[in-house]
Design a protein around this motif. Structure first.
Motif, mmCIF file in Angstrom:
data_model
loop_
_atom_site.group_PDB
_atom_site.id
_atom_site.type_symbol
_atom_site.label_atom_id
_atom_site.label_comp_id
_atom_site.label_asym_id
_atom_site.label_seq_id
_atom_site.Cartn_x
_atom_site.Cartn_y
_atom_site.Cartn_z
ATOM 1 N N UNK A 300 -48.214 9.378 127.003
ATOM 2 C CA UNK A 300 -47.924 10.759 126.605
ATOM 3 C C UNK A 300 -46.460 11.022 126.290
ATOM 4 N N UNK A 301 -45.548 10.461 127.087
ATOM 5 C CA UNK A 301 -44.169 10.952 127.060
ATOM 6 C C UNK A 301 -43.241 10.211 126.104
ATOM 7 N N UNK A 302 -43.576 9.005 125.733
ATOM 8 C CA UNK A 302 -42.654 8.231 124.892
ATOM 9 C C UNK A 302 -43.083 8.333 123.436
ATOM 10 N N UNK A 303 -42.171 8.712 122.531
ATOM 11 C CA UNK A 303 -42.558 8.833 121.115
ATOM 12 C C UNK A 303 -42.963 7.486 120.508
ATOM 13 N N UNK A 304 -43.757 7.551 119.435
ATOM 14 C CA UNK A 304 -44.288 6.344 118.800
ATOM 15 C C UNK A 304 -43.191 5.373 118.380
ATOM 16 N N UNK A 306 -40.594 4.603 119.751
ATOM 17 C CA UNK A 306 -40.040 3.843 120.877
ATOM 18 C C UNK A 306 -41.123 3.058 121.609
ATOM 19 N N UNK A 307 -42.266 2.906 120.979
ATOM 20 C CA UNK A 307 -43.326 2.094 121.562
ATOM 21 C C UNK A 307 -44.566 2.863 121.933
ATOM 22 N N UNK A 308 -44.430 4.190 122.145
ATOM 23 C CA UNK A 308 -45.607 5.027 122.328
ATOM 24 C C UNK A 308 -46.143 5.108 123.741
ATOM 25 N N UNK A 309 -45.724 4.230 124.641
ATOM 26 C CA UNK A 309 -46.233 4.346 126.011
ATOM 27 C C UNK A 309 -45.288 3.698 127.010
ATOM 28 N N UNK A 310 -45.409 4.137 128.248
ATOM 29 C CA UNK A 310 -44.638 3.595 129.363
ATOM 30 C C UNK A 310 -45.616 2.790 130.213
ATOM 31 N N UNK A 311 -45.300 1.549 130.483
ATOM 32 C CA UNK A 311 -46.271 0.627 131.081
ATOM 33 C C UNK A 311 -46.218 0.619 132.601
ATOM 34 N N UNK A 312 -47.372 0.410 133.192
ATOM 35 C CA UNK A 312 -47.496 0.150 134.620
ATOM 36 C C UNK A 312 -46.523 -0.981 134.987
ATOM 37 N N UNK A 313 -45.639 -0.722 135.955
ATOM 38 C CA UNK A 313 -44.661 -1.734 136.366
ATOM 39 C C UNK A 313 -43.265 -1.511 135.809
ATOM 40 N N UNK A 314 -43.119 -0.633 134.813
ATOM 41 C CA UNK A 314 -41.780 -0.337 134.292
ATOM 42 C C UNK A 314 -40.932 0.337 135.369
#
Length: 465
Positions: A300-304, A306-314
């Protein structure tokens, strides 16, 4: 001149017979004109596999072969980038792109792979799962292979350590099993480096990792013979000394380069509370400077761009906290977080505070369901289910980042990364609990340390000398 000859010449050490054999195998793989070929390089800690790969990466331009470096997590990509002196990305940010879809979870598809004549070098491949994921609906291993092998002469080298923990829920690491990878229609060659070349006399971390690995290799479930005496990089510590030890590590290596590894989320939560309260003096529930780990993929929070998603473990650092509030029976805060592996600018988002305390890896299913039902009440007036779901996708509370503090984490969360100082807490352990899974846990935790390692509250039977 051959690849094998050039590897031996460029290699920073005198290669042993096993490494020379690997050079020949890599030459055969690179010269192979089968575009569906794949190479698996396995090796335990200290066998020189990272040195071989960094040498190969430096050599590839001479043979007009491009390379792309990937790893399963941001921290693992950072380690790969450091030892190869070349940029590396997470697998997910490289191969997935956002697409519109009905479900709020399932809206990623494979990106177009524009690379050709390129070698994809994928480190920490023991973490790659072959079970359906919420990225695309198929498995990560299947998606990686589909992305790379696009009829443009691209191929993969999978690199990993079979003694490490396999993916959660798996008994083995599928990307490191040749017969498993062959199921995808690939011709697979493999080699496993077993000869330790780094000086065990100087490295207690490596000495102990080797002792644990031998038990895993022979499937012997007994206490490994660990040693701290005579080494300058490994120590034993009882729990009453942990604050003193952490203060030492934080002043020498900084917060970001020190980590406590626990056997349960409950234990990690307790450590995080004590570290924040007793060492860092943080009384607020969440504050600027706090290190956090994302514990559920977020789209939801990261624009496309910049990758479009924040990953589990970041892992990120909170730079600002404001507007703590309760909604839908849960607690949220609006924060700014800097994810150094993603961007140089903080992102503003909502985080869920409840997950800071859960004894599960992220928000339990029952709680997630409750949040879904409470949020959906806001859209009861919309008759069309698809339109209700689209509204849900825009709700910032439903899409809040699920986070935990990142001073202490479980071993699965630490896997793929390295920290200069690592504290391993044994946790509750009886002799009956000692099995191959626990030895893999201990081996993986031990090999997260690059400079100093502290065994905390460990049973005397681990140290027979």
């Amino acid at each position: 001149m051959t690849v094998a000859h050039d590897l031996a010449k460029l290699f920073p050490h005198l290669a042993n017979p096993q490494q020379l054999y690997l050079f020949d195998k890599l030459q055969q793989f690179i010269a192979n004109e089968d575009h569906q070929s794949c190479f698996i390089l396995k090796g335990y800690a200290g066998t020189g596999k990272t040195t071989v790969i960094s040498t190969l990466i430096k050599l590839l331009p001479k043979y007009k072969i491009k390379s792309v470096l990937l790893a399963p997590t941001g921290r693992a990509a950072k380690v790969l980038s450091q030892y190869s002196a070349k940029g590396a990305s997470t697998i997910h940010r490289k191969i997935y792109r956002k697409k519109s879809a009905f479900s709020p979870e399932m809206h990623f598809g494979l990106a177009s792979n524009m690379h050709q004549d390129t070698l994809f070098i994928i480190d920490e491949a023991s973490m790659i799962i072959d079970e359906p994921t919420d990225y695309s609906g198929s498995s990560l291993l299947q998606d990686v292979i589909s992305f790379v092998y696009n009829d443009k002469n691209n191929r993969i080298i999978f690199i990993g350590d079979t003694a490490q923990l396999p993916p959660v829920g798996s008994t083995e690491s599928p990307a490191l099993v040749a017969n498993h990878v062959k199921k995808f229609g690939l011709a697979v060659d493999e080699i496993e480096l077993t000869q330790v070349v780094r000086q065990e006399k100087e490295s207690g971390i490596l000495f102990n990792a080797t002792a644990i690995r031998e038990l895993i290799r022979t499937e012997e479930t007994s206490f490994p013979s660990l040693r701290t005496k005579g080494f300058k990089d490994v120590f034993r510590m009882m729990g009453d000394k942990i604050i003193e030890g952490l203060n030492y590590a934080y002043s020498k290596y900084d917060l970001e380069n020190s980590l406590v590894i626990c056997r349960s989320n409950k234990s990690a939560n307790l450590y995080n509370q004590h570290i924040r309260n007793q060492i860092l003096g943080r009384e607020d529930e969440l504050t600027g400077g706090d290190l956090i780990m994302v514990v559920k993929n977020n789209y939801f929070w990261l624009p496309d761009e910049k990758g479009g998603f924040i990953a589990n473990g970041d892992i990120g650092q909170i730079t600002r906290v404001k507007n703590i509030q309760e909604m839908y029976g849960f607690r949220f805060a609006e924060v700014q977080i800097l994810f150094a592996d993603i961007d140089q600018e903080p992102i503003t988002c909502k985080v869920m505070l409840d997950t800071l305390y859960t004894e599960t890896p992220n928000l339990p299913y029952e709680q997630q369901k409750k949040l879904f039902e409470e949020v959906m009440k806001d859209y009861e007036h919309i008759p069309n289910k698809r339109l209700r779901m689209e509204e849900l996708r825009t709700n910032p509370y439903f899409n809040a980042l699920q986070i935990k503090f990142a001073y202490a984490v479980t071993c699965h969360k630490a896997q793929g990364g390295q920290w200069e100082a690592v504290f391993i807490d044994q946790g509750y352990l009886t002799e009956e609990m000692l099995n191959i899974d626990l030895l893999r846990w201990l081996y993986t935790a031990t090999t997260r340390a690059s400079k100093e390692l502290f065994y905390v509250n460990f049973n005397e039977q681990f140290f027979p000398d």
